[in-house]
Enzyme design. Sequence first.
Site, PDB file in Angstrom:
ATOM      1  N   CYS A 150      41.377  29.662  29.456  1.00  0.00           N
ATOM      2  CA  CYS A 150      42.053  30.408  28.384  1.00  0.00           C
ATOM      3  C   CYS A 150      42.988  29.476  27.593  1.00  0.00           C
ATOM      4  O   CYS A 150      43.743  28.712  28.177  1.00  0.00           O
ATOM      5  CB  CYS A 150      42.838  31.568  28.974  1.00  0.00           C
ATOM      6  SG  CYS A 150      43.663  32.567  27.734  1.00  0.00           S
ATOM      7  N   CYS A 183      50.472  31.369  28.961  1.00  0.00           N
ATOM      8  CA  CYS A 183      51.253  32.290  29.799  1.00  0.00           C
ATOM      9  C   CYS A 183      51.659  31.557  31.095  1.00  0.00           C
ATOM     10  O   CYS A 183      50.784  31.130  31.865  1.00  0.00           O
ATOM     11  CB  CYS A 183      50.431  33.529  30.140  1.00  0.00           C
ATOM     12  SG  CYS A 183      49.691  34.265  28.666  1.00  0.00           S
ATOM     13  N   CYS A 202      50.025  32.155  34.643  1.00  0.00           N
ATOM     14  CA  CYS A 202      48.590  32.446  34.767  1.00  0.00           C
ATOM     15  C   CYS A 202      47.731  31.286  35.251  1.00  0.00           C
ATOM     16  O   CYS A 202      47.727  30.193  34.682  1.00  0.00           O
ATOM     17  CB  CYS A 202      48.049  32.967  33.448  1.00  0.00           C
ATOM     18  SG  CYS A 202      46.354  33.580  33.611  1.00  0.00           S
ATOM     19  N   CYS A 228      38.431  47.927  35.751  1.00  0.00           N
ATOM     20  CA  CYS A 228      39.058  47.194  34.661  1.00  0.00           C
ATOM     21  C   CYS A 228      38.345  45.851  34.502  1.00  0.00           C
ATOM     22  O   CYS A 228      38.254  45.086  35.459  1.00  0.00           O
ATOM     23  CB  CYS A 228      40.536  46.995  34.962  1.00  0.00           C
ATOM     24  SG  CYS A 228      41.395  46.162  33.627  1.00  0.00           S
ATOM     25  N   CYS A 264      38.216  50.380  31.774  1.00  0.00           N
ATOM     26  CA  CYS A 264      39.340  49.795  31.057  1.00  0.00           C
ATOM     27  C   CYS A 264      38.933  48.351  30.756  1.00  0.00           C
ATOM     28  O   CYS A 264      38.226  47.728  31.545  1.00  0.00           O
ATOM     29  CB  CYS A 264      40.574  49.832  31.957  1.00  0.00           C
ATOM     30  SG  CYS A 264      42.017  49.026  31.240  1.00  0.00           S
ATOM     31  N   CYS A 276      47.011  51.161  28.360  1.00  0.00           N
ATOM     32  CA  CYS A 276      47.558  50.714  29.643  1.00  0.00           C
ATOM     33  C   CYS A 276      48.434  49.510  29.328  1.00  0.00           C
ATOM     34  O   CYS A 276      47.938  48.504  28.804  1.00  0.00           O
ATOM     35  CB  CYS A 276      46.402  50.320  30.568  1.00  0.00           C
ATOM     36  SG  CYS A 276      46.937  49.550  32.112  1.00  0.00           S
ATOM     37  N   ARG A 327      51.057  51.984  38.080  1.00  0.00           N
ATOM     38  CA  ARG A 327      50.124  51.259  38.951  1.00  0.00           C
ATOM     39  C   ARG A 327      50.802  50.102  39.673  1.00  0.00           C
ATOM     40  O   ARG A 327      51.376  49.224  39.029  1.00  0.00           O
ATOM     41  CB  ARG A 327      48.938  50.735  38.126  1.00  0.00           C
ATOM     42  CG  ARG A 327      48.231  51.849  37.384  1.00  0.00           C
ATOM     43  CD  ARG A 327      46.935  51.376  36.759  1.00  0.00           C
ATOM     44  NE  ARG A 327      46.465  52.358  35.784  1.00  0.00           N
ATOM     45  CZ  ARG A 327      45.723  53.428  36.087  1.00  0.00           C
ATOM     46  NH1 ARG A 327      45.339  53.634  37.330  1.00  0.00           N
ATOM     47  NH2 ARG A 327      45.356  54.278  35.145  1.00  0.00           N
TER      48      ARG A 327
HETATM   49  N1  SAM Z   1      43.737  37.604  28.676  1.00  0.00           N
HETATM   50  C1  SAM Z   1      44.087  38.983  28.672  1.00  0.00           C
HETATM   51  C2  SAM Z   1      45.553  39.198  28.413  1.00  0.00           C
HETATM   52  O1  SAM Z   1      46.375  38.373  28.732  1.00  0.00           O
HETATM   53  O2  SAM Z   1      45.877  40.281  27.918  1.00  0.00           O
HETATM   54  C3  SAM Z   1      43.719  39.711  29.940  1.00  0.00           C
HETATM   55  C4  SAM Z   1      43.770  39.072  31.293  1.00  0.00           C
HETATM   56  S1  SAM Z   1      45.386  38.839  31.986  1.00  0.00           S
HETATM   57  C5  SAM Z   1      44.949  37.869  33.361  1.00  0.00           C
HETATM   58  C6  SAM Z   1      45.927  40.423  32.564  1.00  0.00           C
HETATM   59  C7  SAM Z   1      47.312  40.557  33.144  1.00  0.00           C
HETATM   60  O3  SAM Z   1      47.352  40.098  34.473  1.00  0.00           O
HETATM   61  C8  SAM Z   1      48.451  39.810  32.466  1.00  0.00           C
HETATM   62  O4  SAM Z   1      48.941  40.482  31.343  1.00  0.00           O
HETATM   63  C9  SAM Z   1      49.503  39.759  33.567  1.00  0.00           C
HETATM   64  O5  SAM Z   1      50.394  40.855  33.439  1.00  0.00           O
HETATM   65  C10 SAM Z   1      48.698  39.847  34.850  1.00  0.00           C
HETATM   66  N2  SAM Z   1      48.772  38.589  35.608  1.00  0.00           N
HETATM   67  C11 SAM Z   1      48.073  37.464  35.351  1.00  0.00           C
HETATM   68  N3  SAM Z   1      48.392  36.500  36.235  1.00  0.00           N
HETATM   69  C12 SAM Z   1      49.332  37.012  37.075  1.00  0.00           C
HETATM   70  C13 SAM Z   1      50.048  36.500  38.193  1.00  0.00           C
HETATM   71  N4  SAM Z   1      49.902  35.246  38.593  1.00  0.00           N
HETATM   72  N5  SAM Z   1      50.916  37.321  38.820  1.00  0.00           N
HETATM   73  C14 SAM Z   1      51.071  38.586  38.402  1.00  0.00           C
HETATM   74  N6  SAM Z   1      50.432  39.122  37.350  1.00  0.00           N
HETATM   75  C15 SAM Z   1      49.563  38.360  36.683  1.00  0.00           C
HETATM   76 FE1  SF4 Z   2      44.999  33.826  29.025  1.00  0.00          FE
HETATM   77 FE2  SF4 Z   2      46.052  34.315  31.416  1.00  0.00          FE
HETATM   78 FE3  SF4 Z   2      47.558  34.599  29.256  1.00  0.00          FE
HETATM   79 FE4  SF4 Z   2      45.554  36.364  29.699  1.00  0.00          FE
HETATM   80  S1  SF4 Z   2      47.394  36.073  30.963  1.00  0.00           S
HETATM   81  S2  SF4 Z   2      46.085  35.350  27.774  1.00  0.00           S
HETATM   82  S3  SF4 Z   2      44.073  34.982  30.708  1.00  0.00           S
HETATM   83  S4  SF4 Z   2      46.653  32.647  30.000  1.00  0.00           S
END
Ligand code: SAM
Ligand code: SF4
Length: 324
Positions: free
Chosen positions: A53, A57, A60, A97, A129, A189, A261
């Site tokens: 990606c 973030c 992530c 989801c 979802c 959501c 959730r």
């Molecule tokens: N890329 C899309 C986005 O960011 O909207 C969808 C996938 S993203 C992985 C979905 C959600 O997973 C993120 O918004 C975050 O809240 C949660 N998430 C991702 N990595 C995480 C982590 N290491 N610990 C807790 N929550 C996490």
């Molecule tokens: Fe990309 Fe992870 Fe951020 Fe979703 S949460 S936009 S997968 S870096």
Amino acid sequence: MKIRSDWQPAEIELIHNTPLLDLIYQAASVHRQYHDSKKIQVCKLISIKTGGCPEDCGYCAQSSRYKTEVKPQALLEKETVVNIARVAKESGVSRVCMGAAWREVRDNSQFEQVLEMVKDVTALGLEVCCTLGMLTEAQVKRLEDAGLYAYNHNLDTSRDYYSTIITTRTYDDRLNTIKNVRKTNVTVCSGGILGLGESVADRVSMLHTLATLCPHPNSVPINILSQVEGTPLENQPHVPIWDVVRVIATARIIMPAADVRLSAGRARLSQVEQALCFLAGANSIFSSDNGHMLTVTTACPGYDADREMLNLLGLEARPSFVGK
Ligand code: SAM
Ligand code: SF4
């Protein structure tokens, strides 16, 4: 307790800081006014496109900017996704989801494939979802036409703290996608993550943003940070369970009809801790047959262990399409 979207930050702060047992009692009472307290919705997350990606973030495992265990993979085949969804349904899951590690949806063949997945998984009788990043109004419309039930787009934290965690998009980008989803009948959501180094004021501020959306999000995931090696947040301390319970209870009181959730990070909670979260108003969990929730770095309890826990607590899995 009536449903309000005119909450003031100070009111939410007062609720959040209520002595803990009183707070849980209030939340449990509100929960029983709006929901069948015996029912828990079991959800399954399928990572349809993992890793690589472009976003940054800070929590992530899937961001290409950090060196983590996750190896980028191609979009899963539709048959694979439908098979995972079928097994999930047989195990008591009522909502699937589908997540993609994308910054935004592009109008290309991959989107066409996702639309086909939405159609086929919906045809199994499951709530579908998607969480695919930013969306235009036209793209939500196409997802709606394919049968999509909900779209996940988390705010993650407060407006003020957002740029400490993510710099490649803004809070308003996030709110704008939610606004686009709201132009259709697809339900929203949206929630956040605890443990990013945010203050109590940030938690209250994020809850305030969610609870002043009109209408409220139908579903509010409360994630607990899974510290991922290689990311900027790898050394964040664990969030105390009491903080998690406080945020769940506050979300339940200020957004009474929403599904709250208990999402990422649940694997590290004991059954007793999870029971407290359910008492405080959480009415949904993510469960999995492969030991992880989204990627190999986020652990998730299994279907059998969860069924046993629900039985033990006198709870039942909720069928599809009965939420608000
Ligand atoms: N890329 C899309 C986005 O960011 O909207 C969808 C996938 S993203 C992985 C979905 C959600 O997973 C993120 O918004 C975050 O809240 C949660 N998430 C991702 N990595 C995480 C982590 N290491 N610990 C807790 N929550 C996490
Ligand atoms: Fe990309 Fe992870 Fe951020 Fe979703 S949460 S936009 S997968 S870096």
